[in-house]
Design a protein around this motif. Sequence first.
Motif, PDB file in Angstrom:
ATOM      1  N   LEU A  31       0.814  -1.211   0.000  1.00 13.33           N
ATOM      2  CA  LEU A  31       0.000   0.000   0.000  1.00 13.33           C
ATOM      3  C   LEU A  31       0.854   1.270   0.000  1.00 13.33           C
ATOM      4  O   LEU A  31       0.518   2.250  -0.674  1.00 13.33           O
ATOM      5  CB  LEU A  31      -0.934  -0.026   1.214  1.00 13.33           C
ATOM      6  CG  LEU A  31      -2.105   0.910   1.188  1.00 13.33           C
ATOM      7  CD1 LEU A  31      -2.984   0.637  -0.025  1.00 13.33           C
ATOM      8  CD2 LEU A  31      -2.933   0.772   2.439  1.00 13.33           C
ATOM      9  N   LYS A  32       1.963   1.251   0.725  1.00 10.71           N
ATOM     10  CA  LYS A  32       2.833   2.425   0.797  1.00 10.71           C
ATOM     11  C   LYS A  32       3.408   2.767  -0.581  1.00 10.71           C
ATOM     12  O   LYS A  32       3.443   3.917  -0.980  1.00 10.71           O
ATOM     13  CB  LYS A  32       3.953   2.173   1.803  1.00 10.71           C
ATOM     14  CG  LYS A  32       4.787   3.381   2.110  1.00 10.71           C
ATOM     15  CD  LYS A  32       5.797   3.076   3.187  1.00 10.71           C
ATOM     16  CE  LYS A  32       6.596   4.294   3.548  1.00 10.71           C
ATOM     17  NZ  LYS A  32       7.591   4.021   4.575  1.00 10.71           N
ATOM     18  N   GLU A  33       3.841   1.774  -1.308  1.00 15.00           N
ATOM     19  CA  GLU A  33       4.380   1.987  -2.645  1.00 15.00           C
ATOM     20  C   GLU A  33       3.290   2.465  -3.605  1.00 15.00           C
ATOM     21  O   GLU A  33       3.557   3.275  -4.498  1.00 15.00           O
ATOM     22  CB  GLU A  33       5.011   0.699  -3.179  1.00 15.00           C
ATOM     23  CG  GLU A  33       6.287   0.313  -2.476  1.00 15.00           C
ATOM     24  CD  GLU A  33       6.801  -1.042  -2.933  1.00 15.00           C
ATOM     25  OE1 GLU A  33       6.274  -1.597  -3.922  1.00 15.00           O
ATOM     26  OE2 GLU A  33       7.732  -1.542  -2.298  1.00 15.00           O
ATOM     27  N   PHE A  34       2.081   1.967  -3.419  1.00 10.99           N
ATOM     28  CA  PHE A  34       0.962   2.354  -4.275  1.00 10.99           C
ATOM     29  C   PHE A  34       0.705   3.858  -4.199  1.00 10.99           C
ATOM     30  O   PHE A  34       0.487   4.519  -5.211  1.00 10.99           O
ATOM     31  CB  PHE A  34      -0.294   1.575  -3.878  1.00 10.99           C
ATOM     32  CG  PHE A  34      -1.522   1.973  -4.641  1.00 10.99           C
ATOM     33  CD1 PHE A  34      -1.703   1.547  -5.953  1.00 10.99           C
ATOM     34  CD2 PHE A  34      -2.492   2.766  -4.058  1.00 10.99           C
ATOM     35  CE1 PHE A  34      -2.834   1.918  -6.668  1.00 10.99           C
ATOM     36  CE2 PHE A  34      -3.631   3.137  -4.762  1.00 10.99           C
ATOM     37  CZ  PHE A  34      -3.799   2.710  -6.069  1.00 10.99           C
ATOM     38  N   PHE A  35       0.750   4.427  -2.994  1.00 11.02           N
ATOM     39  CA  PHE A  35       0.466   5.844  -2.817  1.00 11.02           C
ATOM     40  C   PHE A  35       1.664   6.733  -3.112  1.00 11.02           C
ATOM     41  O   PHE A  35       1.525   7.940  -3.262  1.00 11.02           O
ATOM     42  CB  PHE A  35      -0.076   6.127  -1.417  1.00 11.02           C
ATOM     43  CG  PHE A  35      -1.500   5.682  -1.249  1.00 11.02           C
ATOM     44  CD1 PHE A  35      -2.513   6.346  -1.904  1.00 11.02           C
ATOM     45  CD2 PHE A  35      -1.813   4.585  -0.466  1.00 11.02           C
ATOM     46  CE1 PHE A  35      -3.836   5.939  -1.782  1.00 11.02           C
ATOM     47  CE2 PHE A  35      -3.131   4.170  -0.330  1.00 11.02           C
ATOM     48  CZ  PHE A  35      -4.147   4.843  -0.993  1.00 11.02           C
ATOM     49  N   LYS A  36       2.869   6.184  -3.189  1.00 15.60           N
ATOM     50  CA  LYS A  36       4.051   6.963  -3.516  1.00 15.60           C
ATOM     51  C   LYS A  36       4.187   7.188  -5.016  1.00 15.60           C
ATOM     52  O   LYS A  36       4.827   8.135  -5.444  1.00 15.60           O
ATOM     53  CB  LYS A  36       5.314   6.256  -3.010  1.00 15.60           C
ATOM     54  CG  LYS A  36       5.555   6.407  -1.522  1.00 15.60           C
ATOM     55  CD  LYS A  36       6.789   5.672  -1.135  1.00 15.60           C
ATOM     56  CE  LYS A  36       7.928   6.626  -0.922  1.00 15.60           C
ATOM     57  NZ  LYS A  36       9.120   5.981  -0.382  1.00 15.60           N
ATOM     58  N   ARG A  37       3.582   6.332  -5.795  1.00 14.71           N
ATOM     59  CA  ARG A  37       3.722   6.402  -7.244  1.00 14.71           C
ATOM     60  C   ARG A  37       3.092   7.695  -7.773  1.00 14.71           C
ATOM     61  O   ARG A  37       2.002   8.085  -7.389  1.00 14.71           O
ATOM     62  CB  ARG A  37       3.046   5.179  -7.870  1.00 14.71           C
ATOM     63  CG  ARG A  37       3.276   5.071  -9.351  1.00 14.71           C
ATOM     64  CD  ARG A  37       2.713   3.811  -9.896  1.00 14.71           C
ATOM     65  NE  ARG A  37       1.299   3.695  -9.529  1.00 14.71           N
ATOM     66  CZ  ARG A  37       0.586   2.594  -9.654  1.00 14.71           C
ATOM     67  NH1 ARG A  37       1.143   1.498 -10.104  1.00 14.71           N
ATOM     68  NH2 ARG A  37      -0.681   2.567  -9.323  1.00 14.71           N
ATOM     69  N   GLU A  38       3.798   8.359  -8.691  1.00 16.23           N
ATOM     70  CA  GLU A  38       3.328   9.604  -9.290  1.00 16.23           C
ATOM     71  C   GLU A  38       3.056   9.374 -10.770  1.00 16.23           C
ATOM     72  O   GLU A  38       3.922   8.903 -11.495  1.00 16.23           O
ATOM     73  CB  GLU A  38       4.388  10.698  -9.149  1.00 16.23           C
ATOM     74  CG  GLU A  38       4.615  11.152  -7.729  1.00 16.23           C
ATOM     75  CD  GLU A  38       3.680  12.245  -7.307  1.00 16.23           C
ATOM     76  OE1 GLU A  38       3.062  12.892  -8.165  1.00 16.23           O
ATOM     77  OE2 GLU A  38       3.576  12.460  -6.094  1.00 16.23           O
ATOM     78  N   ASN A  39       1.867   9.722 -11.217  1.00 12.77           N
ATOM     79  CA  ASN A  39       1.511   9.593 -12.623  1.00 12.77           C
ATOM     80  C   ASN A  39       1.376  10.940 -13.312  1.00 12.77           C
ATOM     81  O   ASN A  39       0.997  11.000 -14.473  1.00 12.77           O
ATOM     82  CB  ASN A  39       0.190   8.832 -12.769  1.00 12.77           C
ATOM     83  CG  ASN A  39       0.315   7.401 -12.321  1.00 12.77           C
ATOM     84  OD1 ASN A  39       1.353   6.784 -12.485  1.00 12.77           O
ATOM     85  ND2 ASN A  39      -0.746   6.873 -11.746  1.00 12.77           N
ATOM     86  N   LEU A  40       1.667  12.023 -12.598  1.00 14.82           N
ATOM     87  CA  LEU A  40       1.455  13.365 -13.135  1.00 14.82           C
ATOM     88  C   LEU A  40       2.772  14.095 -13.325  1.00 14.82           C
ATOM     89  O   LEU A  40       3.689  13.965 -12.516  1.00 14.82           O
ATOM     90  CB  LEU A  40       0.571  14.178 -12.195  1.00 14.82           C
ATOM     91  CG  LEU A  40      -0.792  13.602 -11.836  1.00 14.82           C
ATOM     92  CD1 LEU A  40      -1.483  14.491 -10.817  1.00 14.82           C
ATOM     93  CD2 LEU A  40      -1.644  13.418 -13.071  1.00 14.82           C
ATOM     94  N   ASP A  41       2.848  14.908 -14.380  1.00 21.38           N
ATOM     95  CA  ASP A  41       4.006  15.782 -14.531  1.00 21.38           C
ATOM     96  C   ASP A  41       3.744  17.069 -13.751  1.00 21.38           C
ATOM     97  O   ASP A  41       2.678  17.237 -13.149  1.00 21.38           O
ATOM     98  CB  ASP A  41       4.315  16.044 -16.007  1.00 21.38           C
ATOM     99  CG  ASP A  41       3.184  16.758 -16.748  1.00 21.38           C
ATOM    100  OD1 ASP A  41       2.379  17.459 -16.100  1.00 21.38           O
ATOM    101  OD2 ASP A  41       3.115  16.617 -17.983  1.00 21.38           O
ATOM    102  N   GLU A  42       4.691  17.986 -13.759  1.00 21.26           N
ATOM    103  CA  GLU A  42       4.568  19.212 -12.964  1.00 21.26           C
ATOM    104  C   GLU A  42       3.357  20.048 -13.372  1.00 21.26           C
ATOM    105  O   GLU A  42       2.654  20.593 -12.530  1.00 21.26           O
ATOM    106  CB  GLU A  42       5.838  20.060 -13.061  1.00 21.26           C
ATOM    107  CG  GLU A  42       6.960  19.575 -12.188  1.00 21.26           C
ATOM    108  CD  GLU A  42       6.621  19.610 -10.717  1.00 21.26           C
ATOM    109  OE1 GLU A  42       6.074  20.625 -10.228  1.00 21.26           O
ATOM    110  OE2 GLU A  42       6.883  18.610 -10.031  1.00 21.26           O
TER     111      GLU A  42
END
Length: 158
Positions: A3-14
Motif C-alpha cells: 500500500l505504501k508503494e501504491f500511494f508513492k507512485r506519481e503519474n502526473l508531470d509538474e
Amino acid sequence: MNLKEFFKRENLDEMQKQTLLKIESRGFWALWVLLLAALIIESLLGFTLREMAAEWFIFMLGCAYSIISDLRAGIWDRHLKANTKTNAVVSLTGVAAIFVWGLIKFAEFGVGVAVLLAVFMGVCTWALCFATLQLSMKAYKKRHAELENPKEDDDENE
C-alpha cells in the motif's frame, strides 16, 4: 506492491500537478462558499441550531483545517499582507456581512430594534475577528521566521 508503494507512485508531470492543485483549490472554496450560503439561508429561514449543526460542524472543520495548515506552512494569504491595517479592514468586511444579516434576521422586531441588535452584533464581530486575525498574524510571523531562518543544531556547530 504494498500500500505504501501504491500511494508513492506519481503519474502526473509538474503541469498536471499544478492543474490538479488549482482544481482542488477551486473545489474547496466553492464548497466553502456554498456551505456558508446554506448556513446563512437556513438561519434566515428560521432553522434551529440543532437543524444546522451538521453543516456548521463541517464548515468549522474546513475552516480550522485551512487555517491550521496555512499557519503550519508559514503562509498568510496570496493577496493580502499580514498587518494590522489589513486585519482591521478584513474585520470590517465581516461586520458589514453580519450587520446586513442582523437587519434581515431581526426586522420582525421593528427597525429600531433590528438596527440596535445589528450594530451590537457588528461591534462584537469586529472585536472577535480583529483579535483572531491579530493572534493568527502573530503565529504566522513567528512560524514564517522559523521557516525562513531555521535554527542550527548545537551539535553541528561543534
